[in-house]
Design an enzyme around this catalytic site. Structure first.
Site, short mmCIF file in Angstrom:
data_model
loop_
_atom_site.label_atom_id
_atom_site.label_comp_id
_atom_site.label_asym_id
_atom_site.label_seq_id
_atom_site.Cartn_x
_atom_site.Cartn_y
_atom_site.Cartn_z
N HIS A 1 -92.61 37.93 75.55
CA HIS A 1 -91.74 39.01 76.03
C HIS A 1 -91.30 39.96 74.92
O HIS A 1 -90.14 40.38 74.86
CB HIS A 1 -90.53 38.43 76.75
N HIS B 1 -87.42 40.68 84.75
CA HIS B 1 -87.42 39.21 84.77
C HIS B 1 -86.27 38.66 85.63
O HIS B 1 -85.55 37.75 85.21
CB HIS B 1 -87.33 38.67 83.35
N GLU C 1 -92.75 38.25 88.49
CA GLU C 1 -92.80 39.33 87.49
C GLU C 1 -94.14 40.05 87.60
O GLU C 1 -95.16 39.54 87.17
CB GLU C 1 -92.64 38.75 86.09
#
Length: 354
Positions: free
Chosen positions: A111, A182, A318
């Protein structure tokens, strides 16, 4: 409604955030009684309440306050980037040059790295009764990524109970870009005690990406047919849970499911999630080629709004490009690599029926 917004303000703007300043919160509501709230830290989708059976139901997981939000590693509701999901060893090659980005998930990058977009203060560029636009500039070399990257994320709440998330990005050097939100959903209610496994899911996906023990895709796109990854028809998430090695490696579902190209037009329903009592349905539409379905396998001991969360207390859907895409040239446009002058314009819709 006012008391809900006030509680959010009190929990999130009393303690300084990552940069030593308090967060700014934005609240939207529609005529049906649906509300959504955001904060400039991480351009985070903080809250989503739905009118269900005459009561307001919070369906997003979140931290109880800013102090805990800073500590958590679940990425609750944040925009993650530059590259959502994992990059093997934090390394990739672009145009013959090797790059090393921040490693923060075992030996891999997750991420965006150690100081990803979820920890940044985004500028509130526009704000009206039904939408808010967040913008962020990421300088060349940020977290090891090449190129000056300018990003905007637009959240729009419609009277059809849909939250529309629009993503735009531009760069002056070729670089990986893979933005997603998220959010963790529990359609039975954040504090209901229901599990992700109790929900019913349908994915318009004929393939998924198997991974190694570090959750890096092998490169194969495996057919879901005949496996526990087949959600082409609605089924309870828990019905075939942890029944195969690919799931056991991840502690559950934490895999990219590959949508059929015809459903990634942003108008066709690509995924449907239903609450355990079937009283709330969420439909997902997107222009992204895949969705990372994550069943909440690492939530244990995370302080949450109503309690300390346990495994599978919420799930994430996601929408994104393929994980580790920069290292998989064969994946072509699904890799998530943006060129100067190239277009990064994507949209994901989460629409609720209750």
């Amino acid at each position: 409604m006012a008391s809900h917004f006030e509680q959010l303000e009190q929990s999130m703007d009393q303690t300084p955030s990552f940069d030593g300043q308090v967060a700014q919160l934005i609240h939207l509501a529609n005529d049906n009684g649906m509300t959504v709230s955001f904060m400039d830290i991480g351009a985070t989708w903080l809250s989503c309440t739905l009118p269900v059976k005459g009561e307001s139901r919070e369906i997003l997981l979140r931290s109880p306050n800013m102090a805990e939000h800073i500590k958590q590693s679940a990425y609750f509701g944040s925009i993650v980037g530059r590259f959502a999901n994992r990059i093997a060893l934090g390394r990739f090659e672009i145009e013959g040059k090797q790059y090393q980005v921040g490693v923060n998930n075992g030996e891999n990058s997750l991420h965006g790295g150690i100081d990803g977009f979820d920890k940044r203060r985004w500028a509130v560029a526009e704000h009206s009764a039904n939408h808010v636009v967040f913008r962020l500039h990421s300088a060349d070399g940020d977290q090891g990524y090449p190129g000056n990257l300018d990003v905007s994320v637009t959240y729009t709440l419609t009277d059809e109970n849909a939250l529309v998330i629009g993503y735009q990005a531009s760069t002056d050097k070729t670089c990986p870009v893979n933005l997603t939100n998220h959010a963790y959903f529990n359609l039975a209610g954040e504090g209901s005690g229901a599990k992700s496994l109790d929900h019913q899911l349908q994915l318009n996906a004929e393939g998924y990406l198997p991974t190694d023990s570090g959750l890096i895709p092998s490169g194969e796109i495996k057919a879901v047919q005949g496996t526990s990854f087949d959600f082409t028809q609605p089924k309870n998430i828990g019905s075939e849970f942890l029944t195969e090695p690919d799931q056991k490696t991840a502690g559950g579902y934490d895999h990219a499911f590959v949508f059929e190209p015809q459903v990634t037009d942003g108008q066709t329903v690509a995924a449907i999630l239903r609450s355990p009592q079937q009283d709330v349905t969420m439909k997902v539409k997107t222009t992204k080629p895949a969705v990372q379905f994550y069943s909440g396998n690492f939530l244990a001991e995370t302080p949450g709004l109503s309690k300390t969360y346990e495994l599978y207390d919420g799930l994430a859907l996601e929408t994104q490009f393929f994980p580790d895409g920069p290292n998989k040239p064969d994946w072509g446009v699904n890799r998530g690599v943006l060129t100067p002058g190239g277009s990064y314009q994507h949209q994901t819709v989460y629409q609720f029926e209750c």
